[in-house]
Scaffold this active site. Structure first.
Site, mmCIF file in Angstrom:
data_model
loop_
_atom_site.group_PDB
_atom_site.id
_atom_site.type_symbol
_atom_site.label_atom_id
_atom_site.label_comp_id
_atom_site.label_asym_id
_atom_site.label_seq_id
_atom_site.Cartn_x
_atom_site.Cartn_y
_atom_site.Cartn_z
ATOM 1 N N GLY A 263 10.676 -11.369 24.605
ATOM 2 C CA GLY A 263 11.959 -10.683 24.675
ATOM 3 C C GLY A 263 12.147 -9.665 23.563
ATOM 4 N N HIS A 437 1.525 5.518 59.988
ATOM 5 C CA HIS A 437 0.452 4.571 60.297
ATOM 6 C C HIS A 437 -0.912 5.173 59.978
ATOM 7 C CE1 HIS A 437 -1.214 1.116 62.301
ATOM 8 N NE2 HIS A 437 -2.034 1.919 62.959
HETATM 9 P P1 NDP Z 1 11.642 -10.681 28.935
HETATM 10 O O1 NDP Z 1 13.041 -11.019 28.585
HETATM 11 O O2 NDP Z 1 11.342 -10.061 30.242
HETATM 12 O O3 NDP Z 1 10.743 -11.997 28.819
HETATM 13 C C1 NDP Z 1 10.746 -12.796 27.688
HETATM 14 C C2 NDP Z 1 9.833 -13.972 27.948
HETATM 15 O O4 NDP Z 1 9.711 -14.744 26.760
HETATM 16 C C3 NDP Z 1 10.378 -14.886 29.019
HETATM 17 O O5 NDP Z 1 9.304 -15.335 29.819
HETATM 18 C C4 NDP Z 1 10.991 -16.037 28.209
HETATM 19 O O6 NDP Z 1 10.987 -17.270 28.876
HETATM 20 C C5 NDP Z 1 10.042 -16.098 27.033
HETATM 21 N N1 NDP Z 1 10.674 -16.695 25.867
HETATM 22 C C6 NDP Z 1 11.832 -16.317 25.272
HETATM 23 N N2 NDP Z 1 12.119 -17.107 24.219
HETATM 24 C C7 NDP Z 1 11.121 -18.016 24.142
HETATM 25 C C8 NDP Z 1 10.867 -19.112 23.292
HETATM 26 N N3 NDP Z 1 11.689 -19.427 22.297
HETATM 27 N N4 NDP Z 1 9.738 -19.841 23.495
HETATM 28 C C9 NDP Z 1 8.894 -19.523 24.508
HETATM 29 N N5 NDP Z 1 9.093 -18.491 25.358
HETATM 30 C C10 NDP Z 1 10.191 -17.755 25.178
HETATM 31 O O7 NDP Z 1 11.141 -9.787 27.727
HETATM 32 P P2 NDP Z 1 9.846 -8.913 27.502
HETATM 33 O O8 NDP Z 1 9.536 -9.080 26.066
HETATM 34 O O9 NDP Z 1 8.773 -9.235 28.493
HETATM 35 O O10 NDP Z 1 10.360 -7.452 27.825
HETATM 36 C C11 NDP Z 1 11.501 -6.918 27.170
HETATM 37 C C12 NDP Z 1 12.200 -5.896 28.026
HETATM 38 O O11 NDP Z 1 11.422 -4.726 28.110
HETATM 39 C C13 NDP Z 1 12.438 -6.325 29.452
HETATM 40 O O12 NDP Z 1 13.647 -6.996 29.576
HETATM 41 C C14 NDP Z 1 12.431 -5.042 30.192
HETATM 42 O O13 NDP Z 1 13.745 -4.545 30.287
HETATM 43 C C15 NDP Z 1 11.625 -4.088 29.354
HETATM 44 N N6 NDP Z 1 10.333 -3.803 29.982
HETATM 45 C C16 NDP Z 1 10.268 -3.215 31.211
HETATM 46 C C17 NDP Z 1 9.058 -2.955 31.811
HETATM 47 C C18 NDP Z 1 9.015 -2.322 33.162
HETATM 48 O O14 NDP Z 1 10.033 -1.824 33.620
HETATM 49 N N7 NDP Z 1 7.864 -2.347 33.859
HETATM 50 C C19 NDP Z 1 7.806 -3.299 31.155
HETATM 51 C C20 NDP Z 1 7.965 -3.932 29.878
HETATM 52 C C21 NDP Z 1 9.198 -4.157 29.335
HETATM 53 P P3 NDP Z 1 12.144 -17.658 29.932
HETATM 54 O O15 NDP Z 1 11.888 -16.877 31.173
HETATM 55 O O16 NDP Z 1 11.943 -19.118 30.117
HETATM 56 O O17 NDP Z 1 13.438 -17.333 29.273
#
Ligand code: NDP
Length: 459
Positions: A263, A437
């Site tokens: 995140g 197609h």
């Molecule tokens: P996300 O919020 O998408 O994912 C964070 C991940 O980390 C989740 O799987 C979450 O698990 C996990 N997590 C969070 N806290 C913990 C913890 N304490 N212990 C273990 N796992 C944890 O964030 P990203 O970092 O992947 O991306 C950030 C932002 O960047 C996205 O929200 C997006 O908006 C943007 N982005 C967009 C892209 C695109 O449009 N293609 C590409 C890359 C980034 P859980 O699901 O269980 O909460």
């Protein structure tokens, strides 16, 4: 009162640069902008752009595989030359950074290559002590990768670091199951790195359509990522060969590199906000109204620092609407309700817009038109990869509420599907469209019968 500028923008990323360029270039405002790092911001310098180029680079082994299925018996992706790729990548990012700078300067924006902080509701100070007053201030400082608070986590890397590595690790761990973790796992695996991805949940990409999530989860394993579900790290220690990670199931393992993709936080600290009455949410996001105005009338904020929909095109739209509203005499709001996005996995991407099947069920009755099939191109080559096209339709109004595509080039497809869906298209509009197609996308206009119908109150 006389101000040095009509607008001072803090942050030279997607949202800030767009706002500055439109305010200065189109509406004649006197604009200053401060950027502490490289012009272009996260998307251009350490996000979307280098990531997408690396996705392309990581494609080679899969393409070679597929081409062997088409009779090119000797098609092979030999050794990947990271140093050569990185040189080209650096050159491209320098080019883009220069373009961002020149375009802003040509529009009349004065760029200060320093960190800026707020001194009061109309004043900013730069790192060298210079102060400027401005009638309006726009905060567009983005977000920063967040770690999770375990011992030794300073040994872990963040997404910014991938693009700066001197050499690729032999064996890497990715922590997380979101956009970044899944895309990075796909990249590293494709480039030949032994890739382990540890995710605490039971299917990656929480928040996306469940059927699509299950397919993405399966695909990561199918392409060779060692995806471990229900697993989270508890501590990290430096060891001879790199970093030893202990997990919550009692196991521990050594990796050359560990990346946190857990995140991102709004980058609102150390910005002088305590000198103002700008309100923040619990996670640090700056509170704004539908005009991107903060609790202080002269201070606005756009992009990830406001934690609305954290995507580049949204920040750009917010910055543009702000500039038109304040300096162009043309009040414009941004609609955050229907925003398409894509996750760049391989071989199938995930493209999405509107409600997920689960959200549509919560809202009321929904008919689900869904086709899961093996696309012509990879099937001929002998692959079992599956594509999914799904339309969610309100049976009372016939309106398309959501569309989810899991397949090669889904990002491109969802962009086009987003036009009619944003316009409020009905299923009848899709049906009236002639198919192209043979394509995979033609399924979107040829699904005649719902695969299932959900009605409120049913189990
Ligand atoms: P996300 O919020 O998408 O994912 C964070 C991940 O980390 C989740 O799987 C979450 O698990 C996990 N997590 C969070 N806290 C913990 C913890 N304490 N212990 C273990 N796992 C944890 O964030 P990203 O970092 O992947 O991306 C950030 C932002 O960047 C996205 O929200 C997006 O908006 C943007 N982005 C967009 C892209 C695109 O449009 N293609 C590409 C890359 C980034 P859980 O699901 O269980 O909460």
């Amino acid at each position: 009162m006389n101000f040095d500028y009509d607008l001072f923008v803090i942050g030279g990323g997607s949202g800030g640069v767009r706002a500055a360029r439109i305010a200065a270039g189109e509406h004649g405002a006197r604009v200053g902008l401060a950027e502490e790092s490289r012009m272009g911001g996260t998307c251009v310098i350490r996000g979307c752009v280098p990531k997408k180029l690396m996705i392309f680079a990581s494609n080679a082994p899969m393409m070679a595989d597929e081409m062997r299925g088409y009779g090119w018996g000797d098609a092979n992706a030999h050794q990947f030359d990271w140093a050569a790729f990185r040189n080209k990548l650096d050159t491209e990012l320098n080019r883009l950074e220069a373009a961002y700078t020149t375009n802003a300067e040509r529009a009349g924006v004065e760029i200060h290559r320093q960190r800026a902080k707020l001194v009061d509701h109309h004043t900013v100070s730069l790192a060298d002590g210079t102060r400027f007053t401005a009638k309006h201030i726009l905060i567009a400082v983005g977000g920063r990768p967040a770690k999770i608070g375990i011992p030794g986590e300073e040994l872990g890397l963040i997404s910014d670091d991938l693009f700066l590595l001197d050499e690729l690790p032999r064996r890497a761990l990715l922590i997380g199951g979101g956009f970044i973790a899944c895309e990075f796992a796909t990249i590293l695996n494709g480039l030949g790195v032994q890739t382990v991805q540890a995710y605490r949940g039971d299917a990656v990409l929480r928040g996306f359509d469940t059927e699509a999530r299950e397919m993405a989860t399966q695909q990561l394993s199918d392409i060779g990522v060692d995806l471990r579900l229900g697993l989270a790290p508890t501590r990290m220690d430096k060891s001879e060969g790199g970093v030893t990670v202990s997990f919550d199931d009692g196991s521990s393992e050594e990796f050359d590199a560990v990346f946190f993709a857990t995140g991102r936080d709004p980058y609102s600290w150390d910005l002088g906000l305590e000198n103002t009455e700008v309100r923040r949410r619990k996670n640090g996001a700056i509170e704004v109204d539908q005009w991107s105005q903060t609790s202080v009338p002269s201070i606005f904020a756009v992009g990830d620092v406001t934690d609305r929909v954290n995507l580049t095109p949204v920040a750009i739209r917010e910055g543009h609407a702000f500039a038109d509203t304040i300096f162009g005499g043309h009040a414009r709001k941004v609609n955050h309700d229907v925003v398409a996005s894509a996750v760049y996995l391989r071989p199938a991407e995930l493209g999405t817009i509107g409600l997920t099947e689960e959200q549509a069920r919560e809202r009321g009755a929904v008919d689900v038109y869904s086709a899961v099939f093996r696309p012509m191109r990879s099937m001929f080559a002998g692959s079992n990869s599956r594509t999914m096209m799904k339309l969610l339709v309100d049976p009372d109004t016939d309106k398309v509420l959501g569309c989810h595509i899991f397949g090669p080039e889904a990002g491109e497809m969802i962009q086009l599907a987003a036009i009619p869906i944003t316009m409020g298209a009905t299923k009848a509009d899709f049906d009236a469209t002639m198919a192209v197609h043979p394509t995979a996308a033609e399924e979107l206009v040829t699904m005649r019968q719902p695969s299932r119908r959900h009605r409120p109150g049913e189990a």
